[in-house]
Design a protein around this motif. Sequence first.
Motif, PDB file in Angstrom:
ATOM      1  N   VAL A  87      12.943  14.781  97.447  1.00  0.00           N
ATOM      2  CA  VAL A  87      13.084  13.761  98.493  1.00  0.00           C
ATOM      3  C   VAL A  87      11.720  13.153  98.796  1.00  0.00           C
ATOM      4  O   VAL A  87      11.569  11.925  98.870  1.00  0.00           O
ATOM      5  N   LEU A  88      10.721  14.002  98.960  1.00  0.00           N
ATOM      6  CA  LEU A  88       9.372  13.498  99.247  1.00  0.00           C
ATOM      7  C   LEU A  88       8.851  12.641  98.098  1.00  0.00           C
ATOM      8  O   LEU A  88       8.266  11.570  98.320  1.00  0.00           O
ATOM      9  N   ALA A  89       9.071  13.092  96.867  1.00  0.00           N
ATOM     10  CA  ALA A  89       8.619  12.328  95.704  1.00  0.00           C
ATOM     11  C   ALA A  89       9.305  10.968  95.648  1.00  0.00           C
ATOM     12  O   ALA A  89       8.669   9.959  95.310  1.00  0.00           O
ATOM     13  N   GLY A  90      10.575  10.918  95.980  1.00  0.00           N
ATOM     14  CA  GLY A  90      11.293   9.651  95.990  1.00  0.00           C
ATOM     15  C   GLY A  90      10.719   8.669  96.995  1.00  0.00           C
ATOM     16  O   GLY A  90      10.614   7.465  96.726  1.00  0.00           O
ATOM     17  N   ALA A  94       8.822   5.253  96.010  1.00  0.00           N
ATOM     18  CA  ALA A  94       9.261   3.978  96.602  1.00  0.00           C
ATOM     19  C   ALA A  94       8.090   3.263  97.277  1.00  0.00           C
ATOM     20  O   ALA A  94       7.959   2.038  97.169  1.00  0.00           O
ATOM     21  N   ALA A  95       7.239   4.017  97.953  1.00  0.00           N
ATOM     22  CA  ALA A  95       6.064   3.417  98.604  1.00  0.00           C
ATOM     23  C   ALA A  95       5.132   2.814  97.567  1.00  0.00           C
ATOM     24  O   ALA A  95       4.602   1.713  97.760  1.00  0.00           O
ATOM     25  N   LEU A  96       4.938   3.524  96.478  1.00  0.00           N
ATOM     26  CA  LEU A  96       4.087   3.028  95.397  1.00  0.00           C
ATOM     27  C   LEU A  96       4.663   1.733  94.819  1.00  0.00           C
ATOM     28  O   LEU A  96       3.950   0.732  94.666  1.00  0.00           O
ATOM     29  N   GLU A  97       5.939   1.745  94.522  1.00  0.00           N
ATOM     30  CA  GLU A  97       6.587   0.576  93.922  1.00  0.00           C
ATOM     31  C   GLU A  97       6.637  -0.618  94.878  1.00  0.00           C
ATOM     32  O   GLU A  97       6.600  -1.769  94.439  1.00  0.00           O
ATOM     33  N   ALA A  98       6.695  -0.349  96.183  1.00  0.00           N
ATOM     34  CA  ALA A  98       6.754  -1.428  97.175  1.00  0.00           C
ATOM     35  C   ALA A  98       5.367  -1.911  97.602  1.00  0.00           C
ATOM     36  O   ALA A  98       5.263  -2.810  98.432  1.00  0.00           O
ATOM     37  N   VAL A 119       5.330  16.253  87.091  1.00  0.00           N
ATOM     38  CA  VAL A 119       5.246  14.871  86.612  1.00  0.00           C
ATOM     39  C   VAL A 119       6.658  14.321  86.410  1.00  0.00           C
ATOM     40  O   VAL A 119       6.973  13.195  86.803  1.00  0.00           O
ATOM     41  N   GLU A 120       7.527  15.136  85.836  1.00  0.00           N
ATOM     42  CA  GLU A 120       8.911  14.720  85.600  1.00  0.00           C
ATOM     43  C   GLU A 120       9.639  14.457  86.914  1.00  0.00           C
ATOM     44  O   GLU A 120      10.363  13.469  87.047  1.00  0.00           O
ATOM     45  N   LEU A 121       9.455  15.342  87.905  1.00  0.00           N
ATOM     46  CA  LEU A 121      10.108  15.182  89.198  1.00  0.00           C
ATOM     47  C   LEU A 121       9.706  13.853  89.832  1.00  0.00           C
ATOM     48  O   LEU A 121      10.521  13.181  90.450  1.00  0.00           O
ATOM     49  N   PHE A 122       8.454  13.446  89.650  1.00  0.00           N
ATOM     50  CA  PHE A 122       7.970  12.197  90.228  1.00  0.00           C
ATOM     51  C   PHE A 122       8.387  10.983  89.400  1.00  0.00           C
ATOM     52  O   PHE A 122       8.389   9.870  89.894  1.00  0.00           O
ATOM     53  N   GLY A 123       8.715  11.203  88.156  1.00  0.00           N
ATOM     54  CA  GLY A 123       9.107  10.092  87.299  1.00  0.00           C
ATOM     55  C   GLY A 123       7.971   9.531  86.477  1.00  0.00           C
ATOM     56  O   GLY A 123       7.988   8.368  86.088  1.00  0.00           O
ATOM     57  N   GLY A 124       6.972  10.358  86.206  1.00  0.00           N
ATOM     58  CA  GLY A 124       5.828   9.931  85.405  1.00  0.00           C
ATOM     59  C   GLY A 124       4.581   9.773  86.242  1.00  0.00           C
ATOM     60  O   GLY A 124       4.634   9.769  87.470  1.00  0.00           O
ATOM     61  N   LEU A 125       3.462   9.661  85.571  1.00  0.00           N
ATOM     62  CA  LEU A 125       2.180   9.500  86.262  1.00  0.00           C
ATOM     63  C   LEU A 125       1.845   8.024  86.440  1.00  0.00           C
ATOM     64  O   LEU A 125       1.880   7.260  85.469  1.00  0.00           O
ATOM     65  N   PRO A 126       1.526   7.627  87.659  1.00  0.00           N
ATOM     66  CA  PRO A 126       1.120   6.247  87.883  1.00  0.00           C
ATOM     67  C   PRO A 126      -0.275   5.981  87.317  1.00  0.00           C
ATOM     68  O   PRO A 126      -1.044   6.904  87.059  1.00  0.00           O
ATOM     69  N   GLU A 127      -0.575   4.717  87.168  1.00  0.00           N
ATOM     70  CA  GLU A 127      -1.902   4.303  86.710  1.00  0.00           C
ATOM     71  C   GLU A 127      -2.881   4.318  87.881  1.00  0.00           C
ATOM     72  O   GLU A 127      -2.477   4.369  89.047  1.00  0.00           O
ATOM     73  N   ALA A 128      -4.176   4.232  87.564  1.00  0.00           N
ATOM     74  CA  ALA A 128      -5.214   4.114  88.576  1.00  0.00           C
ATOM     75  C   ALA A 128      -4.941   2.856  89.403  1.00  0.00           C
ATOM     76  O   ALA A 128      -4.392   1.883  88.871  1.00  0.00           O
ATOM     77  N   ALA A 131      -3.428   7.360  90.202  1.00  0.00           N
ATOM     78  CA  ALA A 131      -3.176   8.369  89.169  1.00  0.00           C
ATOM     79  C   ALA A 131      -3.044   9.776  89.737  1.00  0.00           C
ATOM     80  O   ALA A 131      -2.420  10.637  89.121  1.00  0.00           O
ATOM     81  N   ASP A 132      -3.605  10.023  90.918  1.00  0.00           N
ATOM     82  CA  ASP A 132      -3.533  11.362  91.506  1.00  0.00           C
ATOM     83  C   ASP A 132      -2.534  11.450  92.668  1.00  0.00           C
ATOM     84  O   ASP A 132      -2.545  12.402  93.434  1.00  0.00           O
ATOM     85  N   VAL A 133      -1.625  10.480  92.777  1.00  0.00           N
ATOM     86  CA  VAL A 133      -0.701  10.470  93.904  1.00  0.00           C
ATOM     87  C   VAL A 133       0.266  11.655  93.863  1.00  0.00           C
ATOM     88  O   VAL A 133       0.709  12.129  94.909  1.00  0.00           O
ATOM     89  N   VAL A 134       0.577  12.169  92.696  1.00  0.00           N
ATOM     90  CA  VAL A 134       1.481  13.323  92.637  1.00  0.00           C
ATOM     91  C   VAL A 134       0.781  14.555  93.206  1.00  0.00           C
ATOM     92  O   VAL A 134       1.365  15.302  93.996  1.00  0.00           O
TER      93      VAL A 134
END
Length: 186
Positions: A87-90, A94-98, A119-128, A131-134
Motif C-alpha cells: 500500500v505504501l509503495a503504491g 503514484a506520487a512519483l508518477e504525478a 524492487v519488484e514490489l515497487f514496480g522497478g527502480l526509478p531514474e535519478a 533512484a533511492d526512493v524505494v
Amino acid sequence: MGKEQADALTARIVAAYDASGVAMEAADRAAREVGASAGERLLVVARALRGWAFGDVAAFTLIYGSPVPGYHAPQETVAPASRTPAVLAGIVRAALEAGELTPPKRPLPGPSLLLPAAVELFGGLPEAPFADVVERGIVLWSSLIGLLVFQVFSRTHDSVRDEGAFFDFAIAVAAEGIGLEVPVGE
C-alpha cells in the motif's frame, strides 16, 4: 514448539497481517475515490493502520512485537506481510508518477541497497533524482511501524499532549524523507 502450535500461530499471524492490510487498502481506495493527493492518501492509510493497531492490540503485538521463541514464520506469511508495504509503495509510486515528490537533498550514495523483491514490489527502480526512493520508502515504512509501537505500547503518552496530532505530525516528518508533503493541521 509443535507443528500444531506453529500452524495455529501462523494462522493468527496471517489473519493479523490480512486485517491490517484490509484496513489500509480500504482507506487508500476511499481516498483515491475522492481524488486525494498522495500525501493525503499516506496520512489516511497511516491513520487506518493506527486505528487497526489500537483496535486489536493483541494482533498488532503478534506481528510487530517481540518474536515468539522457537517460531520461524513460513513462506505463507510473506504475501500477507507484504500488504502494508505494498500500500505504501503504491502511494509513493503514484506520487512519483504525478510529480508530487521533491528530489532528495542528499541522495543515497553508491549502488542500490535493495533486494530484488523490494524492487519488484515497487514496480522497478526509478531514474535519478529518485533512484533511492524505494530505500527511502522502507525508512518511511519502518518509521510508521516504530511510531505505532511507541504509541501502542505507551511510550509517547507521557511526552505529548495529543497523541493523534503527534502521530499525524510524525507521519508528515517521515514523509519529508521521500520528498512527499503530507498536509497536517489544516
